[in-house]
Design a protein around this motif. Sequence first.
Motif, PDB file in Angstrom:
ATOM      1  N   GLY A  50       0.813  -1.213   0.000  1.00  0.00           N
ATOM      2  CA  GLY A  50       0.000   0.000   0.000  1.00  0.00           C
ATOM      3  C   GLY A  50       0.840   1.253   0.000  1.00  0.00           C
ATOM      4  O   GLY A  50       0.511   2.251  -0.656  1.00  0.00           O
ATOM      5  N   LEU A  51       1.937   1.225   0.728  1.00  0.00           N
ATOM      6  CA  LEU A  51       2.849   2.366   0.780  1.00  0.00           C
ATOM      7  C   LEU A  51       3.420   2.652  -0.616  1.00  0.00           C
ATOM      8  O   LEU A  51       3.507   3.813  -1.038  1.00  0.00           O
ATOM      9  N   VAL A  52       3.783   1.610  -1.336  1.00  0.00           N
ATOM     10  CA  VAL A  52       4.315   1.756  -2.692  1.00  0.00           C
ATOM     11  C   VAL A  52       3.265   2.349  -3.630  1.00  0.00           C
ATOM     12  O   VAL A  52       3.519   3.323  -4.355  1.00  0.00           O
ATOM     13  N   LEU A  53       2.074   1.760  -3.633  1.00  0.00           N
ATOM     14  CA  LEU A  53       1.033   2.206  -4.557  1.00  0.00           C
ATOM     15  C   LEU A  53       0.557   3.618  -4.240  1.00  0.00           C
ATOM     16  O   LEU A  53       0.296   4.416  -5.153  1.00  0.00           O
ATOM     17  N   ASP A  54       0.440   3.931  -2.957  1.00  0.00           N
ATOM     18  CA  ASP A  54       0.045   5.291  -2.574  1.00  0.00           C
ATOM     19  C   ASP A  54       1.088   6.308  -3.023  1.00  0.00           C
ATOM     20  O   ASP A  54       0.756   7.369  -3.565  1.00  0.00           O
ATOM     21  N   ALA A  55       2.358   6.006  -2.781  1.00  0.00           N
ATOM     22  CA  ALA A  55       3.424   6.945  -3.134  1.00  0.00           C
ATOM     23  C   ALA A  55       3.428   7.210  -4.632  1.00  0.00           C
ATOM     24  O   ALA A  55       3.555   8.365  -5.073  1.00  0.00           O
ATOM     25  N   ASN A  78      15.601  -5.402  -0.040  1.00  0.00           N
ATOM     26  CA  ASN A  78      15.580  -6.783   0.454  1.00  0.00           C
ATOM     27  C   ASN A  78      14.174  -7.379   0.458  1.00  0.00           C
ATOM     28  O   ASN A  78      13.930  -8.406   1.098  1.00  0.00           O
ATOM     29  N   GLU A  79      13.268  -6.752  -0.252  1.00  0.00           N
ATOM     30  CA  GLU A  79      11.885  -7.218  -0.308  1.00  0.00           C
ATOM     31  C   GLU A  79      11.793  -8.547  -1.057  1.00  0.00           C
ATOM     32  O   GLU A  79      12.452  -8.746  -2.088  1.00  0.00           O
ATOM     33  N   THR A  80      10.951  -9.466  -0.550  1.00  0.00           N
ATOM     34  CA  THR A  80      10.798 -10.777  -1.183  1.00  0.00           C
ATOM     35  C   THR A  80       9.337 -11.193  -1.345  1.00  0.00           C
ATOM     36  O   THR A  80       9.068 -12.300  -1.807  1.00  0.00           O
ATOM     37  N   ASN A  81       8.409 -10.341  -0.985  1.00  0.00           N
ATOM     38  CA  ASN A  81       6.990 -10.710  -1.026  1.00  0.00           C
ATOM     39  C   ASN A  81       6.398 -10.422  -2.405  1.00  0.00           C
ATOM     40  O   ASN A  81       6.610  -9.341  -2.970  1.00  0.00           O
ATOM     41  N   TYR A  82       5.626 -11.365  -2.938  1.00  0.00           N
ATOM     42  CA  TYR A  82       5.061 -11.184  -4.277  1.00  0.00           C
ATOM     43  C   TYR A  82       4.123  -9.988  -4.349  1.00  0.00           C
ATOM     44  O   TYR A  82       4.184  -9.186  -5.299  1.00  0.00           O
ATOM     45  N   THR A  83       3.234  -9.830  -3.375  1.00  0.00           N
ATOM     46  CA  THR A  83       2.265  -8.738  -3.416  1.00  0.00           C
ATOM     47  C   THR A  83       2.968  -7.386  -3.475  1.00  0.00           C
ATOM     48  O   THR A  83       2.551  -6.477  -4.213  1.00  0.00           O
ATOM     49  N   VAL A  84       4.050  -7.260  -2.730  1.00  0.00           N
ATOM     50  CA  VAL A  84       4.798  -6.007  -2.714  1.00  0.00           C
ATOM     51  C   VAL A  84       5.496  -5.800  -4.052  1.00  0.00           C
ATOM     52  O   VAL A  84       5.496  -4.692  -4.611  1.00  0.00           O
ATOM     53  N   TRP A  85       6.085  -6.851  -4.601  1.00  0.00           N
ATOM     54  CA  TRP A  85       6.776  -6.701  -5.886  1.00  0.00           C
ATOM     55  C   TRP A  85       5.808  -6.465  -7.036  1.00  0.00           C
ATOM     56  O   TRP A  85       6.151  -5.809  -8.025  1.00  0.00           O
ATOM     57  N   ASP A  86       4.600  -6.968  -6.909  1.00  0.00           N
ATOM     58  CA  ASP A  86       3.584  -6.658  -7.915  1.00  0.00           C
ATOM     59  C   ASP A  86       3.286  -5.161  -7.903  1.00  0.00           C
ATOM     60  O   ASP A  86       3.182  -4.519  -8.963  1.00  0.00           O
ATOM     61  N   MET A  88       5.343  -2.814  -6.688  1.00  0.00           N
ATOM     62  CA  MET A  88       6.568  -2.135  -7.107  1.00  0.00           C
ATOM     63  C   MET A  88       6.718  -2.187  -8.629  1.00  0.00           C
ATOM     64  O   MET A  88       7.155  -1.208  -9.255  1.00  0.00           O
ATOM     65  N   SER A  89       6.356  -3.304  -9.232  1.00  0.00           N
ATOM     66  CA  SER A  89       6.454  -3.446 -10.682  1.00  0.00           C
ATOM     67  C   SER A  89       5.584  -2.401 -11.381  1.00  0.00           C
ATOM     68  O   SER A  89       6.013  -1.757 -12.345  1.00  0.00           O
ATOM     69  N   GLN A  90       4.364  -2.214 -10.896  1.00  0.00           N
ATOM     70  CA  GLN A  90       3.477  -1.218 -11.494  1.00  0.00           C
ATOM     71  C   GLN A  90       4.091   0.173 -11.435  1.00  0.00           C
ATOM     72  O   GLN A  90       4.053   0.933 -12.409  1.00  0.00           O
ATOM     73  N   ALA A  91       4.671   0.506 -10.288  1.00  0.00           N
ATOM     74  CA  ALA A  91       5.248   1.838 -10.107  1.00  0.00           C
ATOM     75  C   ALA A  91       6.500   2.037 -10.955  1.00  0.00           C
ATOM     76  O   ALA A  91       6.651   3.061 -11.634  1.00  0.00           O
TER      77      ALA A  91
END
Length: 355
Positions: A50-55, A78-86, A88-91
């Motif tokens: 959420g922090l990534v998408l909001d930013a 050091n992120e390894t979670n799929y939801t977070v990388w999904d 991050m990929s969009q951003a």
Amino acid sequence: THTMEVPKGDFVVINPGRHVPMRVLYTPDMYKALAGAVEKGALSAVDRAGLVLDAYALAKAGKLGPDVVFSLFASFKNETNYTVWDAMSQALIGFDNILMAGASDAIYDHFVKFCGNLISNVAKQVGWEKKDSDGHLDGMLRETVISLLARFSRDEEVIAEARRRFDNLIEGDGSLLPDDIKEPVFKLVLKRGGEKEYKAMRSLHDKAETNIEKKHVFVTIGNIADMALKKDVLEWAVSGEIKIQDFFYPVGSVCKSSKAAVPMTWEFFKSNFEKISTMLKAANPSLMDAMITYAANGFCRFDAADEVEAFFKENPRPQNQRTIAQVLEAVRANATFLERVLKTPANTEAFWQPL
């Protein structure tokens, strides 16, 4: 305005768990604290995503400086979670689309290096091969990360591994190249390839037995490095050799493959407008919609939007008017976004060096 007192601590998360559909804009000091919390693993995966998408959304809206966003993203190394990388990929892809088209070569080079470094740790962890211990999300993470490698990595080991798997396929053994990573591997090789690799891709198409095998070629072949070969891809797309329901895919692979490819694709579309219109005379309007989108949507300049608008006033397409309006809106929105980025410290080489 609602004011509340919060207990003293290292950081504060508003809307934890993302239960309320809203964006949260923090102060600069709060973002710094949250970056530290990300590095320490103190936030849940949902809150990190959420922090990534909001930013990113707030940066597009002009509410948050892109330089603040990139500094925040640096804490996810050091992120390894799929939801977070999904998320991050969009951003990262969103930023890539505008910076490739409109930033200086030096600034864009810094951005690409930043992204490559950001994904390097998770790329080493997920690897190229499926593991017996993989769950569903592990496979999705690997696919996402390798796709990001194709876009941003300049690591010679990554490129060599992609080449090994590509060559193995060309030699007739596809065991090293499953469908879920085939497209990013093709892109990694083509970006550094020449006529040999281009001919190999055309040969893969000619030998393909299924539509999905052909589509893997269509959506990647435009990433070939040489501009003359990119032009050949565009000519191939309208040659009649490709089924009409697929002909726009190669055009799409060219249009955002490089800064120079954006105007080249538009010029090709204009020069071949009558031919394309004739090809699609009896086809569903959605095929021309796709062609218009790929031909013009890579621009990030107001004058380019004006040129596209003027072209369709002179060459009206009433059945595609909604798509034309959407493309113009997107180009102008991206031009505005790019202008904001270029007015921040992110448009200086000194900003990127510590990241």
